[in-house]
Write a protein that holds these residues in place. Structure first.
Motif, short mmCIF file in Angstrom:
data_model
loop_
_atom_site.label_atom_id
_atom_site.label_comp_id
_atom_site.label_asym_id
_atom_site.label_seq_id
_atom_site.Cartn_x
_atom_site.Cartn_y
_atom_site.Cartn_z
N VAL A 18 0.81 -0.96 0.06
CA VAL A 18 0.03 -0.06 -0.03
C VAL A 18 1.01 1.08 0.12
N SER A 19 0.70 2.18 -0.89
CA SER A 19 1.38 3.29 -0.87
C SER A 19 0.64 4.69 -1.59
N MET B 135 2.02 -1.52 5.12
CA MET B 135 0.91 -2.38 5.11
C MET B 135 0.91 -2.89 3.48
N TYR B 136 0.51 -4.34 3.65
CA TYR B 136 0.50 -5.02 2.27
C TYR B 136 -1.05 -5.52 2.36
N VAL B 137 -1.47 -5.87 0.97
CA VAL B 137 -2.71 -6.41 0.54
C VAL B 137 -2.35 -7.87 -0.14
N SER B 138 -2.67 -8.95 0.40
CA SER B 138 -2.60 -10.17 0.10
C SER B 138 -3.77 -10.83 -0.50
N GLN B 139 -3.47 -11.51 -1.48
CA GLN B 139 -4.45 -12.48 -2.28
C GLN B 139 -4.96 -13.51 -1.46
N VAL C 3 -1.03 -6.46 7.34
CA VAL C 3 -1.36 -7.25 6.19
C VAL C 3 -2.74 -7.46 6.22
N VAL C 4 -3.43 -7.02 4.92
CA VAL C 4 -4.85 -7.23 4.96
C VAL C 4 -4.93 -8.17 3.76
N THR C 5 -6.17 -8.82 3.80
CA THR C 5 -6.50 -10.00 2.71
C THR C 5 -7.63 -9.05 1.68
N THR C 6 -7.46 -9.51 0.42
CA THR C 6 -8.32 -9.26 -0.47
C THR C 6 -9.99 -9.50 -0.06
#
Length: 377
Positions: free
Chosen positions: A73-74, A100-104, A121-124
């Motif tokens: 995320v950016s 922060m990352y978005v993970s499938q 980390v948040v999921t799709t």
């Protein structure tokens, strides 16, 4: 910045939210969570020693994994999530914004991990399930974990648990390990209640927090769900059944790291109605600069008082029985039999439950509610 109105679906101007400059995580931590964290923070040098051993942990591997196989995320990717993350850090006055990352992943989940620095980390599945305000509460939840240091201490305790597993061959080792794991999970569950409170402080919209928890439980069918009915489930869950159901509740809960969703919703609503929450919203809350002076003894005393009050006010059959025992209820064998078989009424003796005078108070009669524990966890 704009937000999406969950009712009309239109973008509307972002509303102003209160900022909590210098807020200590003790302000929102659950008493049981706070007492554990205060004790760990007082162990001078413990973190430093543990970080020396951090090479044994897969943290570097996880960071590389998210960097290589998730979307960071950016300002260029998932911009609306980036704005919400910055807002959450600004509101809780977290100086360094965690990556922060978005993970499938179709599962709607989020987590805050890391030792040297937290990663969110948040999921799709979660991003696609929640609206703007609901997602804001979830991001606030994870930022609350970061501010409390849950990511560090969770990693420490998980590491110690994994080390204990290596000595499982020692006689009675499994019993000792299960005691550690059980205690660890109990703290995990309380830390989730703390983070739910942080999410409310960030979103400052109780309805959005409730909607998010309902969707996590029942999916994206908000028009088919009702907050009051959802909260009624929590009440039915707590007070329903007999002692057999109470035991089953415990067995169902033990393997979980999170409290049940209806229970989380009920706990958050209860906290939002306390004077402690209102004091935070009015700008009266513990500050980080005061954290060093926090007493471990006082924190444990508050935690013990919370559990005692929870037993006293609980509607669960087992907890009510424990309250009866603590209150010296008469004919305990009869009460135990009736509660386990689900039969109505007690088997109190002629002189009342305690054998006292007819005018004396009985342990199973309602008592005046006491003021809730301070939310400054």
């Amino acid at each position: 910045m704009t937000e999406r109105n969950p009712e009309s679906g239109e973008n509307v101007p972002s509303r102003q939210r209160r900022r909590f400059a210098g807020i200590s995580s003790r302000a929102y931590e659950h008493p049981a969570d706070r007492s554990a964290l205060v004790a760990l923070r007082k162990l001078s040098g413990f973190d430093t020693v543990f970080r020396t051993l951090s090479g044994l942990l897969p943290e570097r591997s996880l960071r590389l994994l998210f960097l290589s196989d998730s979307v960071r995320v950016s300002d260029a990717q998932f911009v609306h999530l980036n704005d919400m993350l910055r807002d959450a850090c600004y509101i809780l006055d977290l100086e360094k914004v965690p990556p922060m990352y978005v993970s499938q992943d179709p599962q709607p989940t989020a987590m805050c991990i890391g030792l040297d620095e937290p990663i969110i980390v948040v999921t799709t599945g979660l991003v696609e399930l929640l609206d703007e305000e609901e997602m804001r509460a979830v991001i606030g939840h994870e930022v609350g974990h970061a501010l409390s240091g849950h990511a560090v201490y969770r990693t420490i305790l998980l590491f110690l648990t994994n080390m204990a597993l290596k000595v499982a061959w020692i006689p009675l080792g499994n019993v000792a390990i299960m005691a550690i794991v059980t205690a660890l999970r109990e703290w995990f569950r309380k830390s989730e209640l703390s983070a739910d409170r942080a999410g409310l402080l960030v979103g400052q919209d109780l309805r959005a927090s409730m909607r998010g928890l309902m969707k996590i439980a029942g999916g994206n069918h908000l028009h088919e769900m009702n907050v009051d009915a959802f909260l009624a489930q929590a009440d039915e869950y707590e007070k329903g059944g007999d002692l057999r159901d109470s035991v089953l509740k415990i067995l169902n809960l033990l393997p979980r790291s999170h409290p049940f969703t209806t229970v989380r919703a009920a706990e958050l609503k209860k906290w939002s109605e306390t004077r402690d929450y209102q004091r935070i919203m009015d700008g009266h809350y513990p500050r980080r600069e005061e954290d060093d002076g926090t007493s471990v003894t006082d924190s444990f005393r508050q935690s013990a008082a919370h559990y005692a009050d929870a037993v006293r006010t609980s509607k669960d059959p087992l907890m009510k029985l424990v309250g009866d025992i603590a209150g010296g209820a008469g004919d305990l064998g009869g009460k135990l039999r009736d509660k386990f078989t689900g039969q109505g009424g007690g088997t109190a003796g002629k002189g009342g439950a305690t054998g006292g005078s007819p005018g004396s108070a009985r342990p199973d009669e309602p008592r005046d509610p006491e003021e809730p524990e301070p939310a400054g966890s």
